[in-house]
Design a protein around this motif. Structure first.
Motif, mmCIF file in Angstrom:
data_model
loop_
_atom_site.group_PDB
_atom_site.id
_atom_site.type_symbol
_atom_site.label_atom_id
_atom_site.label_comp_id
_atom_site.label_asym_id
_atom_site.label_seq_id
_atom_site.Cartn_x
_atom_site.Cartn_y
_atom_site.Cartn_z
ATOM 1 N N GLU A 196 0.826 -1.211 0.000
ATOM 2 C CA GLU A 196 0.000 0.000 0.000
ATOM 3 C C GLU A 196 0.860 1.261 0.000
ATOM 4 N N SER A 197 1.997 1.201 0.626
ATOM 5 C CA SER A 197 2.887 2.368 0.701
ATOM 6 C C SER A 197 3.524 2.707 -0.641
ATOM 7 N N ASP A 198 3.396 1.810 -1.628
ATOM 8 C CA ASP A 198 3.955 2.057 -2.964
ATOM 9 C C ASP A 198 2.993 2.838 -3.858
ATOM 10 N N PHE A 199 1.848 3.213 -3.335
ATOM 11 C CA PHE A 199 0.797 3.823 -4.147
ATOM 12 C C PHE A 199 1.301 5.009 -4.961
ATOM 13 N N ASP A 200 1.974 5.950 -4.314
ATOM 14 C CA ASP A 200 2.411 7.169 -5.002
ATOM 15 C C ASP A 200 3.378 6.867 -6.138
ATOM 16 N N THR A 205 -1.319 9.963 -2.276
ATOM 17 C CA THR A 205 -2.335 9.613 -1.282
ATOM 18 C C THR A 205 -2.887 10.842 -0.573
ATOM 19 N N ASP A 206 -2.079 11.895 -0.423
ATOM 20 C CA ASP A 206 -2.587 13.078 0.270
ATOM 21 C C ASP A 206 -3.711 13.749 -0.515
ATOM 22 N N ARG A 207 -3.749 13.581 -1.839
ATOM 23 C CA ARG A 207 -4.834 14.147 -2.640
ATOM 24 C C ARG A 207 -6.152 13.430 -2.392
ATOM 25 N N LEU A 208 -6.108 12.209 -1.884
ATOM 26 C CA LEU A 208 -7.328 11.445 -1.660
ATOM 27 C C LEU A 208 -8.099 11.912 -0.425
#
Length: 275
Positions: free
Chosen positions: A145-149, A196-199
């Motif tokens: 999950e931490s690889d999302f960006d 992820t911060d945009r979500l």
């Protein structure tokens, strides 16, 4: 087609004549003017969004109202997620699944922004729903999950259709009920960078004929976009252009002459006519 409050994101799109363009709420320029090395590939360009300065590019802005948008990129695998919002599952008197309720759609279901969505003679009850799509930017397998960006190239609004009467006859008819031509609209642009911060502030709203059918924030999802990415990467190799449509807060019945809108705050607004 405003994307709501400004987030500093860029919009990567294609015109109906196949020209790749990039822009923001001030308009669009040819992608070749902003990033010559991208070779007209919106996904490759989206991954390099931080390096693009639209203001400094040697090209005049084209107002958004003057652009005829096509699907912003050529998608690969198309994943959909059912019952991913708690309220939507409750509305359908369904139990929320313990794992993502995934299904796939063919690329032949796609139609361009604006539509039209064509209702098939085989169905008497078709619904449309707004969704946030996440678009894979690089080949990957077994990601965290931490690889999302690092993995996701951008976000895209989606309108997904279902022939509900067919589905209700037998749940094994899901693929057929989702796969009619024009049963998927995507665009009008790919919004990047995807972080992820945009979500945090994203809300998704389904509208039919200017009436809000359903609206909810991503915090109401059972499985977040990073969780969906990680889960599906354990199922199969994901490749650039693969799309995971992350579920809807609710769907509305559509009929010939209707107008459908998918509003994804901070990303974009997608519209289509129904025939």
């Amino acid at each position: 087609m405003s994307d709501g409050p400004s987030s500093g994101a860029l919009r990567f799109a294609r015109t109906v004549d196949g020209t790749a363009i990039v822009g923001d709420d001030e308009g669009f320029i040819p992608l070749s003017a902003a990033l010559p090395d991208a070779g007209g590939d919106p996904i490759a360009a989206a991954r390099a969004a931080d390096a693009i300065d639209v203001e400094a590019a040697p090209a005049d802005r084209i107002p958004e109202a003057d652009v005829r948008f096509a699907t912003p990129f050529d998608p690969g695998k198309l994943w959909g997620i059912g019952l991913n919002y708690a309220d939507h599952a409750a509305d359908l008197s369904e139990d929320s699944p313990d794992e993502p309720a995934s299904f796939m759609k063919p690329t032949t279901a796609l139609t361009s922004p604006g539509g039209p969505i064509r209702l098939p003679a085989e169905s008497d009850r078709v619904t449309a729903e707004a969704e946030l799509g996440i678009v894979v930017g690089r080949t990957c397998r077994d990601v965290d999950e931490s690889d999302f960006d690092d993995v996701i190239a951008g976000f895209v609004p989606i309108i997904d259709m279902t022939a509900e009467d067919i589905l209700q006859r037998n749940p094994r008819f899901l693929t057929r009920s989702k796969s009619f031509d024009t049963f998927l609209v995507m665009g009008p642009w790919l919004s990047a960078p995807a972080t992820t911060d945009r979500l945090d502030d994203v809300a998704v709203r389904t509208e039919v004929n200017d009436q809000t059918i359903a609206e909810n924030g991503l915090e109401a999802m059972h499985f977040s976009p990073p969780e969906l990415l990680a889960f599906h990467s354990r199922v199969m190799t994901l490749e650039p252009g693969d799309v995971i449509s992350t579920g809807t807060p609710g769907a509305g019945v559509i009929r010939p002459g209707d107008h459908v809108r998918s509003v994804v705050e901070g990303v974009g607004t997608l519209e289509a006519d129904v025939r």
